[in-house]
Write an enzyme that holds these catalytic residues in place. Structure first.
Site, PDB file in Angstrom:
ATOM      1  N   LYS A  31      -6.928  -9.439 -29.214  1.00 23.24           N
ATOM      2  CA  LYS A  31      -5.668  -8.858 -29.685  1.00 23.24           C
ATOM      3  C   LYS A  31      -4.585  -9.936 -29.712  1.00 23.24           C
ATOM      4  O   LYS A  31      -4.709 -10.975 -29.080  1.00 23.24           O
ATOM      5  CB  LYS A  31      -5.208  -7.742 -28.733  1.00 23.24           C
ATOM      6  CG  LYS A  31      -6.011  -6.450 -28.830  1.00 23.24           C
ATOM      7  CD  LYS A  31      -5.664  -5.664 -30.076  1.00 23.24           C
ATOM      8  CE  LYS A  31      -6.502  -4.381 -30.148  1.00 23.24           C
ATOM      9  NZ  LYS A  31      -7.946  -4.669 -30.275  1.00 23.24           N
ATOM     10  N   SER A  43     -14.960  -3.134 -33.842  1.00 19.30           N
ATOM     11  CA  SER A  43     -13.777  -2.745 -33.095  1.00 19.30           C
ATOM     12  C   SER A  43     -12.624  -3.721 -33.275  1.00 19.30           C
ATOM     13  O   SER A  43     -11.505  -3.414 -32.915  1.00 19.30           O
ATOM     14  CB  SER A  43     -14.122  -2.628 -31.610  1.00 19.30           C
ATOM     15  OG  SER A  43     -14.727  -3.815 -31.176  1.00 19.30           O
TER      16      SER A  43
END
Lengths: 217, 217
Positions: free
Chosen positions: B174, B135
């Site tokens: 992120k 992911s």
DNA sequence: ACCCCACAAGAACATCTGTTCTGTTATTTT
DNA sequence: AAAATAACAGAACAGATGTTCTTGTGGGGT
């Protein structure tokens, strides 16, 4: 009237190198006579003479009257670290100077990176390249990353490898596939980019990637 | 009739400990008489007697007839390595157990990864996570990679960070941006994926990524 | 008590080992 | 060429050091 500065004579370099090797192998420093034997010298006084010079130049530290009382400024990590030479950068269009076989000149003034032994996992002929530019971003490898490579001439299908394209005079990191057709497919990891096809005699495997290290912040 | 096995007597433990300390301080092993002095013993034969036992028990290795010829099985880390706790895995939808403050229990039985000091660069509160799943591939981070994080509550704009989305109960890696609008933008590195927008009170910074280590092959 | 064994003390020994002393040879300087 | 200096050779010394030998001690087990 040479060697006033920190430059070491070839004999002195050899002595330092031997001390490091000996230490690495035995986990303790060599005696003066070990050095005599190990460097093919003729007398302990020669060693003492040069050790004194080495100490003055700061290449070693000695403890007087203590057997094997030699310290290296950066003691070779007897434990878990290896110094891997960073022999250059890799970027599209740039050649890689590849070390000859496995006889590294660790003592040369090439940059090295220290890595824990569990990364190298006992492999021989490991070297490192610093990635320059963003051309390998498709392989999850970024500008500034350090890639550790094992110097091999063949890789398995699907392995990421440093590959030299002879006619293009280009070095690149790609996934390697030998197709049933006999052609070689060099596959980037991103679907946005198509593979590169090349004929086997234009491809020279320089090493396979065994680790990537990226420092940030 | 005790100590048939690998258990060490208190005196033997003390000797081993002294050897380790001496080595750490001097970069070479102690002599038998150094041990006599350092452990407050009375005779070299006592040391020799116990060293022989220690060798049989595998606690040390000796080189006969060689001064200071003592080796420890795991020579003390001469300062270049750190053990960073691997406190868990990170994957979309999975919570991260975050260590409380900066008082690590390094001695706990948590997994650790050994890294060279130059990667941590003196930072405090460093921990590691193993990346599970693909992911995070957009951040050039792959399944199986080890990410090193520094435990902080705030990051600069543009830094890659481990972020906890409270309402979604999701942890993700992120790039962090505080927009002029006051919203927080979490940006993947791949243009194929759009950013995630979140309100500040739904975002909890758990740490910023300081290094990525990927082993392959 | 007696014996056996783990453990220790102390001395003695044989090397090992750093250091020094006396030269010798090559290289540089004057 | 002469003098000075760097570098090496070989031997010898003194201390450091691993090892061993003898003796002593204290506790368990029989």
């Amino acid at each position: 009237m040479q060697l006033k500065t920190k430059e070491l004579s070839s004999k002195q370099q050899r002595i330092v190198e031997f001390i490091r090797e000996f230490w690495l192998e035995n986990n303790f420093p060599p005696s003066v006579r070990d050095i005599v034997a190990g460097c093919g010298l003729s007398s302990t006084s020669v060693v003492d003479y040069n050790l004194k010079i080495l100490e003055k130049k700061g290449a070693i530290r000695r403890h007087r009257e203590v057997s094997r009382g030699i310290e290296l400024p950066s003691p070779p990590d007897s434990s878990n670290n290896l110094n891997v030479p960073v022999i250059g950068q890799i970027a599209a269009g740039q050649p890689i100077p590849v070390p000859d076989n496995d006889t590294w000149d660790i003592t040369s003034n090439a940059d090295t990176i220290e890595v824990t032994r569990d990364i190298v996992r006992g492999r021989e002929g490991v070297y490192a390249l610093k990635v320059k530019g963003n051309s390998m971003i498709e392989d999850l490898i970024n500008d500034g990353d350090i890639v550790l490579l094992q110097s091999v001439n063949f890789v398995e299908n699907g392995e990421t490898a440093a590959i030299w394209l002879k006619s293009e005079k280009e070095a690149t990191l790609k996934k390697f596939f030998l197709e049933p057709s006999g052609k070689i497919r060099l596959q980037p990891a991103n679907s946005q980019m198509g593979p590169i096809y090349a004929s086997p005699d234009n491809v020279e495997v320089q090493g396979r990637v065994i680790a990537v290290i990226r420092r940030m912040g």
